[in-house]
Design a protein around this motif. Structure first.
Motif, PDB file in Angstrom:
ATOM      1  N   GLU A 112       8.543  -2.483  12.566  1.00  0.00           N
ATOM      2  CA  GLU A 112       8.011  -1.938  11.324  1.00  0.00           C
ATOM      3  C   GLU A 112       8.165  -0.427  11.350  1.00  0.00           C
ATOM      4  O   GLU A 112       8.158   0.186  12.424  1.00  0.00           O
ATOM      5  CB  GLU A 112       6.535  -2.308  11.148  1.00  0.00           C
ATOM      6  CG  GLU A 112       6.302  -3.782  10.866  1.00  0.00           C
ATOM      7  CD  GLU A 112       4.845  -4.065  10.539  1.00  0.00           C
ATOM      8  OE1 GLU A 112       3.964  -3.287  10.978  1.00  0.00           O
ATOM      9  OE2 GLU A 112       4.591  -5.056   9.830  1.00  0.00           O
ATOM     10  N   LYS A 139      11.301  -4.437   2.494  1.00  0.00           N
ATOM     11  CA  LYS A 139       9.864  -4.362   2.196  1.00  0.00           C
ATOM     12  C   LYS A 139       9.047  -4.882   3.375  1.00  0.00           C
ATOM     13  O   LYS A 139       8.036  -4.278   3.764  1.00  0.00           O
ATOM     14  CB  LYS A 139       9.557  -5.177   0.939  1.00  0.00           C
ATOM     15  CG  LYS A 139       8.093  -5.137   0.530  1.00  0.00           C
ATOM     16  CD  LYS A 139       7.804  -6.106  -0.603  1.00  0.00           C
ATOM     17  CE  LYS A 139       7.734  -7.543  -0.099  1.00  0.00           C
ATOM     18  NZ  LYS A 139       7.217  -8.485  -1.127  1.00  0.00           N
ATOM     19  N   ASP A 140       9.487  -5.972   3.964  1.00  0.00           N
ATOM     20  CA  ASP A 140       8.757  -6.564   5.083  1.00  0.00           C
ATOM     21  C   ASP A 140       8.754  -5.662   6.315  1.00  0.00           C
ATOM     22  O   ASP A 140       7.908  -5.826   7.202  1.00  0.00           O
ATOM     23  CB  ASP A 140       9.366  -7.924   5.450  1.00  0.00           C
ATOM     24  CG  ASP A 140       9.147  -8.978   4.378  1.00  0.00           C
ATOM     25  OD1 ASP A 140       8.250  -8.777   3.523  1.00  0.00           O
ATOM     26  OD2 ASP A 140       9.870  -9.992   4.385  1.00  0.00           O
ATOM     27  N   PRO A 144       1.973  -0.800   7.494  1.00  0.00           N
ATOM     28  CA  PRO A 144       0.837  -0.456   6.629  1.00  0.00           C
ATOM     29  C   PRO A 144       0.705   1.059   6.466  1.00  0.00           C
ATOM     30  O   PRO A 144       0.771   1.802   7.444  1.00  0.00           O
ATOM     31  CB  PRO A 144      -0.360  -1.049   7.384  1.00  0.00           C
ATOM     32  CG  PRO A 144       0.228  -2.197   8.152  1.00  0.00           C
ATOM     33  CD  PRO A 144       1.594  -1.736   8.569  1.00  0.00           C
ATOM     34  N   LEU A 182       6.092  -7.432  -5.516  1.00  0.00           N
ATOM     35  CA  LEU A 182       4.953  -6.798  -4.866  1.00  0.00           C
ATOM     36  C   LEU A 182       3.643  -7.519  -5.188  1.00  0.00           C
ATOM     37  O   LEU A 182       3.446  -8.023  -6.297  1.00  0.00           O
ATOM     38  CB  LEU A 182       4.846  -5.345  -5.320  1.00  0.00           C
ATOM     39  CG  LEU A 182       6.087  -4.467  -5.093  1.00  0.00           C
ATOM     40  CD1 LEU A 182       5.871  -3.094  -5.709  1.00  0.00           C
ATOM     41  CD2 LEU A 182       6.410  -4.348  -3.607  1.00  0.00           C
ATOM     42  N   ASP A 185      -1.214  -5.666  -2.125  1.00  0.00           N
ATOM     43  CA  ASP A 185      -1.137  -4.780  -0.962  1.00  0.00           C
ATOM     44  C   ASP A 185      -0.206  -3.599  -1.188  1.00  0.00           C
ATOM     45  O   ASP A 185      -0.034  -2.764  -0.291  1.00  0.00           O
ATOM     46  CB  ASP A 185      -0.663  -5.555   0.267  1.00  0.00           C
ATOM     47  CG  ASP A 185      -1.707  -6.532   0.774  1.00  0.00           C
ATOM     48  OD1 ASP A 185      -2.899  -6.356   0.426  1.00  0.00           O
ATOM     49  OD2 ASP A 185      -1.343  -7.474   1.507  1.00  0.00           O
ATOM     50  N   TRP A 186       0.406  -3.525  -2.368  1.00  0.00           N
ATOM     51  CA  TRP A 186       1.405  -2.490  -2.638  1.00  0.00           C
ATOM     52  C   TRP A 186       1.049  -1.708  -3.898  1.00  0.00           C
ATOM     53  O   TRP A 186       0.425  -2.251  -4.821  1.00  0.00           O
ATOM     54  CB  TRP A 186       2.785  -3.128  -2.821  1.00  0.00           C
ATOM     55  CG  TRP A 186       3.334  -3.725  -1.562  1.00  0.00           C
ATOM     56  CD1 TRP A 186       3.042  -4.962  -1.051  1.00  0.00           C
ATOM     57  CD2 TRP A 186       4.233  -3.117  -0.658  1.00  0.00           C
ATOM     58  NE1 TRP A 186       3.726  -5.158   0.112  1.00  0.00           N
ATOM     59  CE2 TRP A 186       4.463  -4.037   0.389  1.00  0.00           C
ATOM     60  CE3 TRP A 186       4.879  -1.885  -0.622  1.00  0.00           C
ATOM     61  CZ2 TRP A 186       5.313  -3.759   1.444  1.00  0.00           C
ATOM     62  CZ3 TRP A 186       5.728  -1.605   0.436  1.00  0.00           C
ATOM     63  CH2 TRP A 186       5.932  -2.533   1.458  1.00  0.00           C
ATOM     64  N   ARG A 216       4.487   1.983  -1.880  1.00  0.00           N
ATOM     65  CA  ARG A 216       3.714   2.185  -0.666  1.00  0.00           C
ATOM     66  C   ARG A 216       2.929   0.905  -0.327  1.00  0.00           C
ATOM     67  O   ARG A 216       2.287   0.301  -1.196  1.00  0.00           O
ATOM     68  CB  ARG A 216       2.734   3.344  -0.823  1.00  0.00           C
ATOM     69  CG  ARG A 216       1.942   3.658   0.467  1.00  0.00           C
ATOM     70  CD  ARG A 216       1.021   4.842   0.275  1.00  0.00           C
ATOM     71  NE  ARG A 216       1.759   6.051  -0.018  1.00  0.00           N
ATOM     72  CZ  ARG A 216       2.279   6.849   0.934  1.00  0.00           C
ATOM     73  NH1 ARG A 216       2.133   6.534   2.214  1.00  0.00           N
ATOM     74  NH2 ARG A 216       2.927   7.951   0.589  1.00  0.00           N
ATOM     75  N   ARG A 217       2.976   0.555   0.955  1.00  0.00           N
ATOM     76  CA  ARG A 217       2.195  -0.569   1.457  1.00  0.00           C
ATOM     77  C   ARG A 217       0.794  -0.066   1.815  1.00  0.00           C
ATOM     78  O   ARG A 217       0.657   0.818   2.663  1.00  0.00           O
ATOM     79  CB  ARG A 217       2.859  -1.203   2.670  1.00  0.00           C
ATOM     80  CG  ARG A 217       2.134  -2.424   3.199  1.00  0.00           C
ATOM     81  CD  ARG A 217       2.857  -3.025   4.380  1.00  0.00           C
ATOM     82  NE  ARG A 217       2.118  -4.157   4.908  1.00  0.00           N
ATOM     83  CZ  ARG A 217       2.459  -4.831   6.008  1.00  0.00           C
ATOM     84  NH1 ARG A 217       3.548  -4.471   6.688  1.00  0.00           N
ATOM     85  NH2 ARG A 217       1.737  -5.848   6.404  1.00  0.00           N
TER      86      ARG A 217
END
Length: 219
Positions: A112, A139-140, A144, A182, A185-186, A216-217
């Motif tokens: 990540e 995206k994955d 965070p 999304l 969480d986004w 943004r996550r």
């Protein structure tokens, strides 16, 4: 990364993406300017440096710019030639970057990242749905609190009337957001079309519009 107006028309008939992009880079000693993409610079220059993933890093302009500002960068491309040039550019600039070769339709870097950058991931040899799948994996890969920045051309330059890939459809920001799918969480921080001056190879005055999305996550 693909600049359609610079693409050899015959190359699109090649059977694999790797063959296409190797030919694309071997056609000349240097394809890109070596400078950071302006939209990436605009979107990340005020972010605190962390880990960054540069998808389609090409000859390393964005990756070197990020690394010089303290980001710990992983640069990814399908072309071994492009990666070799990017590594040479990083060495010349005195920065450390981890480079990996991936066909993003088949494999993806592990981990990540605080920043995932997908700049101008256009390709005349992409299969249907392939780009959307890559964006979902991008995206994955966002940690965070991190961001994903996707930029792409919104259309052909105003001066270009003989399009080498006339049937290519440039994705819109709406297309990008639909592909990302999304959830709560986004948050979308940028959803914009930016028009800029863009002169032709023979100095023809003109403009070109580009799309930029930053999400943004949250967690």
């Amino acid at each position: 990364m693909w600049h359609p107006s610079a693409t050899p028309v015959h190359s699109a008939a090649m059977t694999t993406a790797e063959e296409y992009w190797e030919t694309f880079y071997l056609d000349r000693d240097q394809v890109w300017s070596g400078r950071v993409n302006p939209l990436l610079e605009r979107e990340v220059r005020d972010l605190p440096p962390g880990t960054a993933l540069d998808l389609g890093c090409a000859e390393g302009g964005d990756a070197v710019w990020l690394a010089a500002r303290g980001w710990r960068v992983t640069g990814v491309d399908i072309s071994a030639t492009a990666l070799a040039r990017a590594a040479a550019r990083a060495e010349e600039a005195g920065v450390e970057i981890a480079f990996e070769r991936h066909d993003l339709a088949e494999s993806f870097p592990d981990g990540e990242f605080d920043l995932v950058s997908a700049q101008f991931l256009h390709s005349p040899v992409e299969r249907e749905g392939e780009r959307d799948a890559v964006l979902k994996r991008a995206k994955d890969a966002v940690a965070p609190g991190g961001v994903l920045v996707v930029a792409g051309h919104a259309g052909w330059p105003s001066w270009q009337h003989d399009h080498p890939h006339a049937d290519y459809r440039f994705p819109t920001t709406a297309d990008v957001l639909a592909a990302l799918d999304l959830d709560e969480d986004w948050v979308v921080e940028t959803d914009e079309v930016v028009e800029r001056e863009h002169n032709g190879p023979e100095g023809q005055p003109g403009t070109r519009a580009d799309n930029v999305v930053r999400v943004r996550r949250l967690r």
